[in-house]
Structure formats: structure tokens, C-alpha cells
Design an enzyme around this catalytic site. Structure first.
Site, PDB file in Angstrom:
ATOM      1  N   ASP A   1       0.815  -1.221   0.000  1.00  0.00           N
ATOM      2  CA  ASP A   1       0.000   0.000   0.000  1.00  0.00           C
ATOM      3  C   ASP A   1       0.846   1.268   0.000  1.00  0.00           C
ATOM      4  O   ASP A   1       0.531   2.241   0.679  1.00  0.00           O
ATOM      5  CB  ASP A   1      -0.971   0.001   1.200  1.00  0.00           C
ATOM      6  CG  ASP A   1      -1.716  -1.304   1.312  1.00  0.00           C
ATOM      7  OD1 ASP A   1      -2.197  -1.781   0.270  1.00  0.00           O
ATOM      8  OD2 ASP A   1      -1.799  -1.868   2.417  1.00  0.00           O
TER       9      ASP A   1
ATOM     10  N   LYS B   1       2.681   1.760  -5.252  1.00  0.00           N
ATOM     11  CA  LYS B   1       3.541   1.208  -6.317  1.00  0.00           C
ATOM     12  C   LYS B   1       2.829   1.210  -7.668  1.00  0.00           C
ATOM     13  O   LYS B   1       3.446   1.427  -8.708  1.00  0.00           O
ATOM     14  CB  LYS B   1       3.932  -0.252  -5.998  1.00  0.00           C
ATOM     15  CG  LYS B   1       4.803  -0.410  -4.784  1.00  0.00           C
ATOM     16  CD  LYS B   1       5.096  -1.865  -4.526  1.00  0.00           C
ATOM     17  CE  LYS B   1       3.873  -2.679  -4.144  1.00  0.00           C
ATOM     18  NZ  LYS B   1       3.272  -2.318  -2.849  1.00  0.00           N
TER      19      LYS B   1
ATOM     20  N   LYS C   1       0.570   3.340  -8.838  1.00  0.00           N
ATOM     21  CA  LYS C   1       0.572   4.682  -9.433  1.00  0.00           C
ATOM     22  C   LYS C   1       1.966   5.063  -9.918  1.00  0.00           C
ATOM     23  O   LYS C   1       2.124   5.671 -10.971  1.00  0.00           O
ATOM     24  CB  LYS C   1       0.071   5.712  -8.413  1.00  0.00           C
ATOM     25  CG  LYS C   1      -1.366   5.494  -8.003  1.00  0.00           C
ATOM     26  CD  LYS C   1      -1.831   6.597  -7.065  1.00  0.00           C
ATOM     27  CE  LYS C   1      -3.183   6.274  -6.455  1.00  0.00           C
ATOM     28  NZ  LYS C   1      -3.081   5.289  -5.350  1.00  0.00           N
TER      29      LYS C   1
ATOM     30  N   ASN D   1      -3.579 -11.281  -4.067  1.00  0.00           N
ATOM     31  CA  ASN D   1      -3.573 -10.629  -2.747  1.00  0.00           C
ATOM     32  C   ASN D   1      -3.199  -9.153  -2.882  1.00  0.00           C
ATOM     33  O   ASN D   1      -3.521  -8.345  -2.027  1.00  0.00           O
ATOM     34  CB  ASN D   1      -2.618 -11.346  -1.768  1.00  0.00           C
ATOM     35  CG  ASN D   1      -1.229 -11.616  -2.342  1.00  0.00           C
ATOM     36  OD1 ASN D   1      -1.011 -11.522  -3.547  1.00  0.00           O
ATOM     37  ND2 ASN D   1      -0.297 -11.973  -1.491  1.00  0.00           N
TER      38      ASN D   1
ATOM     39  N   HIS E   1      -3.655  -2.938  -7.069  1.00  0.00           N
ATOM     40  CA  HIS E   1      -3.051  -1.714  -7.584  1.00  0.00           C
ATOM     41  C   HIS E   1      -4.123  -0.770  -8.110  1.00  0.00           C
ATOM     42  O   HIS E   1      -5.000  -1.177  -8.856  1.00  0.00           O
ATOM     43  CB  HIS E   1      -2.050  -2.051  -8.699  1.00  0.00           C
ATOM     44  CG  HIS E   1      -0.780  -2.628  -8.171  1.00  0.00           C
ATOM     45  ND1 HIS E   1       0.247  -3.053  -8.975  1.00  0.00           N
ATOM     46  CD2 HIS E   1      -0.365  -2.826  -6.903  1.00  0.00           C
ATOM     47  CE1 HIS E   1       1.237  -3.495  -8.209  1.00  0.00           C
ATOM     48  NE2 HIS E   1       0.884  -3.374  -6.965  1.00  0.00           N
ATOM     49  N   THR E   2      -4.037   0.461  -7.675  1.00  0.00           N
ATOM     50  CA  THR E   2      -4.997   1.469  -8.119  1.00  0.00           C
ATOM     51  C   THR E   2      -4.273   2.467  -8.986  1.00  0.00           C
ATOM     52  O   THR E   2      -3.247   3.013  -8.576  1.00  0.00           O
ATOM     53  CB  THR E   2      -5.569   2.228  -6.897  1.00  0.00           C
ATOM     54  OG1 THR E   2      -6.025   1.264  -5.960  1.00  0.00           O
ATOM     55  CG2 THR E   2      -6.705   3.149  -7.304  1.00  0.00           C
TER      56      THR E   2
ATOM     57  N   GLN F   1       3.166  -6.144  -2.643  1.00  0.00           N
ATOM     58  CA  GLN F   1       3.420  -6.135  -1.196  1.00  0.00           C
ATOM     59  C   GLN F   1       4.642  -5.247  -0.894  1.00  0.00           C
ATOM     60  O   GLN F   1       4.861  -4.306  -1.635  1.00  0.00           O
ATOM     61  CB  GLN F   1       3.602  -7.568  -0.662  1.00  0.00           C
ATOM     62  CG  GLN F   1       2.314  -8.384  -0.643  1.00  0.00           C
ATOM     63  CD  GLN F   1       2.005  -9.049  -1.974  1.00  0.00           C
ATOM     64  OE1 GLN F   1       2.885  -9.561  -2.644  1.00  0.00           O
ATOM     65  NE2 GLN F   1       0.734  -9.058  -2.361  1.00  0.00           N
TER      66      GLN F   1
ATOM     67  N   THR G   1       3.920 -12.360   3.911  1.00  0.00           N
ATOM     68  CA  THR G   1       3.265 -13.113   2.853  1.00  0.00           C
ATOM     69  C   THR G   1       4.200 -14.277   2.480  1.00  0.00           C
ATOM     70  O   THR G   1       5.265 -14.445   3.091  1.00  0.00           O
ATOM     71  CB  THR G   1       2.895 -12.218   1.646  1.00  0.00           C
ATOM     72  OG1 THR G   1       2.077 -12.984   0.759  1.00  0.00           O
ATOM     73  CG2 THR G   1       4.123 -11.678   0.918  1.00  0.00           C
TER      74      THR G   1
ATOM     75  N   ARG H   1     -10.323  -3.791   4.157  1.00  0.00           N
ATOM     76  CA  ARG H   1     -10.101  -3.711   5.602  1.00  0.00           C
ATOM     77  C   ARG H   1      -9.440  -2.385   5.995  1.00  0.00           C
ATOM     78  O   ARG H   1      -8.666  -1.817   5.235  1.00  0.00           O
ATOM     79  CB  ARG H   1      -9.186  -4.864   6.063  1.00  0.00           C
ATOM     80  CG  ARG H   1      -9.823  -6.211   5.988  1.00  0.00           C
ATOM     81  CD  ARG H   1      -8.841  -7.295   6.415  1.00  0.00           C
ATOM     82  NE  ARG H   1      -7.740  -7.445   5.481  1.00  0.00           N
ATOM     83  CZ  ARG H   1      -6.699  -8.251   5.692  1.00  0.00           C
ATOM     84  NH1 ARG H   1      -6.612  -8.933   6.811  1.00  0.00           N
ATOM     85  NH2 ARG H   1      -5.753  -8.364   4.791  1.00  0.00           N
TER      86      ARG H   1
END
Ligand code: IMP
Ligand code: MG
Length: 335
Positions: free
Chosen positions: A16, A19, A21, A43, A46-47, A173, A188, A253
Site C-alpha cells: 500500500d 507502487k 501509481k 492478494n 493496484h490502483t 506487497q 506473505t 479492511r
């Protein structure tokens, strides 16, 4: 033609770190022949924004948004249903999905993997319930099923395992979720760092720039004793999470928020080999108007943003000799 240039975008925290963008921005300003994911599965989340429209992907690299071949590498794990959903989503927005290829060696996440994840790991370790740990376990026990065993629906997407020219590797991640570097077992099941990007099939000598991503404060989604529940009761941190909209892309979450731990960040910069650092969400910390970070295990506070940034940058300059550039940015739609 051989690979002659590799850039890597890596997370330096707990995921988070924007990465997606940053990779999108790199894609826009460089002529990459390939954008590749080297580890993890759906898992990740990406936005990215294209012409102010928001798109999210979980496994498909951002090259597809810019007409660049997009590879899911051999050390990734694939949930076929979720992959096909992503393909259809991209098709419905008129992106060229013929650019997307998967390594025949990537492992398949099965329904059994997901059921086991839900039963054990989600409850005990706060996993994303995507079947990641059981799938990698089967890979390493050498009993897993690979993409090449599932020809048929995936035939159109089979990668010929050739890379050439200029390559961007898009991390998933982050440093402290890496199975070797993180707070095991609250990690992870994959290698999230540049050392493992070579699993895509190029030698380490090809790597040129390593773009490390972090925020000006820390966030964590999922269980981790390094992020105790007392943090959830701290009013300043609660406010920071609200202003920063700190909710997981994949699971929705709420993320636990803490002040930036500069000791940890310095270590992550050095071990990852980051030479260009992007510290984002400056706008959020300015809005909060409280300027704290952790250094030498102590909480330090300044009442001025400029001093806060200068002290952080100076420490990075002092303790990270290979990091030549520090970008401080707002939530990055561009670097
Ligand atoms: P898993 O990867 O689903 O097994 O989850 C293991 C841990 O990593 C959990 O604490 C997750 O919340 C965390 N995690 C996995 N992927 C991401 C991600 O992309 N962003 C943030 N946290 C993640
Ligand atoms: Mg993400």
C-alpha cells in the site's frame, strides 16, 4: 535481442505504498518493452488513474493501460477465475488484453487453497484469503499445478518466456511482508524484493534504477505484533487514517496506522538497493498538521512541516549512501 535495461518499483513498507501509481507514471515516461510482476497473486491491489478515471487490478501489471506487454512471471500464483474477471474488466474498458501473458511455470491457486487459507491463515495471521500460503506451500513441496497443466482457457495468455529491451518490474506487497525480511510468520509467502525479480529471466547486472516506495507514515493491514492494537486507540493516528483514506484495496479492511519508522525505512532502502526514493502522501500529513516519526526507537515531533521533511531527508542521505534521489510527493498520480 537481449534485455538491456531493467527498472524495478518496490514497496519499502507493508504494501500500500502507491507502487501501482508510480509504475503507471514510469510507464508513461519511459519506453518499456515489458512490464512484469515477479511475485505474489491477487492478494495485491493496484490502483491507477488514467485520464482521471480510476482502475484497479490485482494481478495484471499496469503495462496493459499503456499498450506495453504485461507479464505475470514464473514466481507468481494465479487464480484463474479472478484472472479471467480482470481480463473481462479490462476488455470492457477497451484495453488490449492480447498484451497480457502468463509464465507457464506460474502456479495455480485452487479452491482448496482458498478454503484452507480462510480456515487457518485468515483467522490466525490476517491473510487476504486468496489462497496464497497454501499455494506457495504446494509449490515448494513440488506437488503444485502450474499454468502449463491448465492449458485450454489460459492458452491465449501463455508467455513464450522471452524478454528483451527495456523492462519494468512492478513489485507487490513490500519489504516487511517479504518472507525472509519481514516479521515471520506475519508475512506473505513470496519474495517481495528486487533480489527475486531476476526470476523473470534476466541477470542482476541489467538492473538500473530501483524506485522504492513508502509513505510519510506507516500503515499495516492484517495481523502484526509490530502494529499493536493500542495504535487503533490513538486519536491522532485515527485521524491520520481517516484523512489518508487508509482502507485495503483488495479486502477493504481498515489499515492500522503508525508514525513513520525511519529506522525500518533506512534498512529497507539499503537492503532493497533503492536508489530513487518516493515518499508520498505529503498532502495528508500536512492536512493532519502533526509531524512525528520514529528514529533510534524514539518518537520525535516537530511543529513545522519543512523541518520534519528536512530531518527525514537528511537522515536518509546520511544512512543510505546508494539512495541518490528523494522525491517527496502528494498521493502520487505522478512522481
Ligand atoms: P497473504 O499474502 O494473503 O497470505 O497475507 C499475508 C499478510 O500480508 C497479511 O497480513 C496481509 O494483510 C498482508 N498482505 C498481503 N498482500 C498485501 C498487499 O498487497 N497489501 C498489503 N498487505 C498485504
Ligand atoms: Mg497495493
Amino acid at each position: 535481442m537481449e534485455v538491456n535495461h531493467v527498472d524495478i518499483c518496490v514497496g519499502l513498507s507493508w504494501g500500500d505504498e502507491a507502487k501501482g501509481k508510480i509504475s503507471a507514471q514510469l510507464c508513461k515516461t519511459n519506453n518499456y518493452d515489458f512490464v512484469c510482476r515477479w511475485a505474489g497473486g491477487n492478494n495485491a491491489g493496484h490502483t491507477i488513474y488514467i485520464n482521471k478515471i480510476k482502475y484497479t487490478t490485482n494481478i495484471i501489471p499496469c503495462g496493459v493501460f499503456y499498450g506495453v506487454k504485461s507479464i505475470i512471471g514464473p514466481d507468481c500464483v494465479i487464480n484463474i477465475d479472478s484472472f479471467m474477471k480482470e481480463i473481462n474488466y479490462l476488455k470492457s474498458h477497451n484495453f488490449d488484453t492480447t498484451l497480457i501473458k502468463i509464465s507457464p511455470k506460474a502456479h495455480i491457486v485452487t479452491q482448496e487453497h482458498i478454503d484452507e487459507d480462510l480456515k487457518y491463515y485468515t483467522k490466525n495471521q490476517g491473510s487476504t484469503s486468496r489462497g496464497i500460503a497454501p499455494c506457495y506451500r504446494d509449490k515448494y513441496a513440488r506437488i503444485g499445478k502450474r499454468v502449463e497443466d491448465y492449458s485450454g482457457i489460459l492458452n491465449d495468455y501463455m508467455w513464450d518466456e522471452k524478454l528483451y529491451g527495456s523492462v519494468l518490474c512492478e513489485g507487490a506487497q513490500g519489504y516487511w511482508l517479504d518472507i525472509n525480511m519481514g516479521n515471520y510468520p506475519f508475512v506473505t509467502s513470496s519474495n517481495t524484493l528486487p533480489y527475486s525479480a531476476c526470476s523473470l529471466g534476466f541477470p542482476p547486472q541489467c538492473i538500473q534504477n530501483i524506485y522504492g516506495a513508502a509513505k510519510l507514515y506507516d500503515t499495516r493491514v492484517g495481523k502484526d505484533p509490530d502494529f499493536p492494537e493500542t495504535l487503533l486507540l490513538d486519536n491522532e493516528l485515527i485521524k491520520l487514517g481517516e484523512i489518508g483514506e487508509e482502507y485495503g484495496t483488495t479486502t477493504g479492511r481498515k489499515r492500522t496506522v503508525n508514525w513513520l519508522n525511519l529506522d525500518k525505512l533506512i534498512k529497507a532502502i539499503n537492503i532493497s538497493g533503492t536508489n530513487i526514493l518516493i515518499l508520498s502522501k505529503a498532502d495528508i500529513i500536512k492536512k493532519l498538521n502533526i509531524f512525528k516519526f520514529i528514529l533510534n526507537n524514539e518518537l520525535i515531533e516537530y511543529d513545522d512541516y519543512t523541518i520534519f521533511i528536512n530531518v527525514i531527508s537528511n537522515n536518509i542521505r546520511k544512512y543510505c549512501p546508494c539512495c541518490s534521489t528523494v522525491h517527496i510527493s502528494d498521493n502520487p498520480y505522478g512522481i
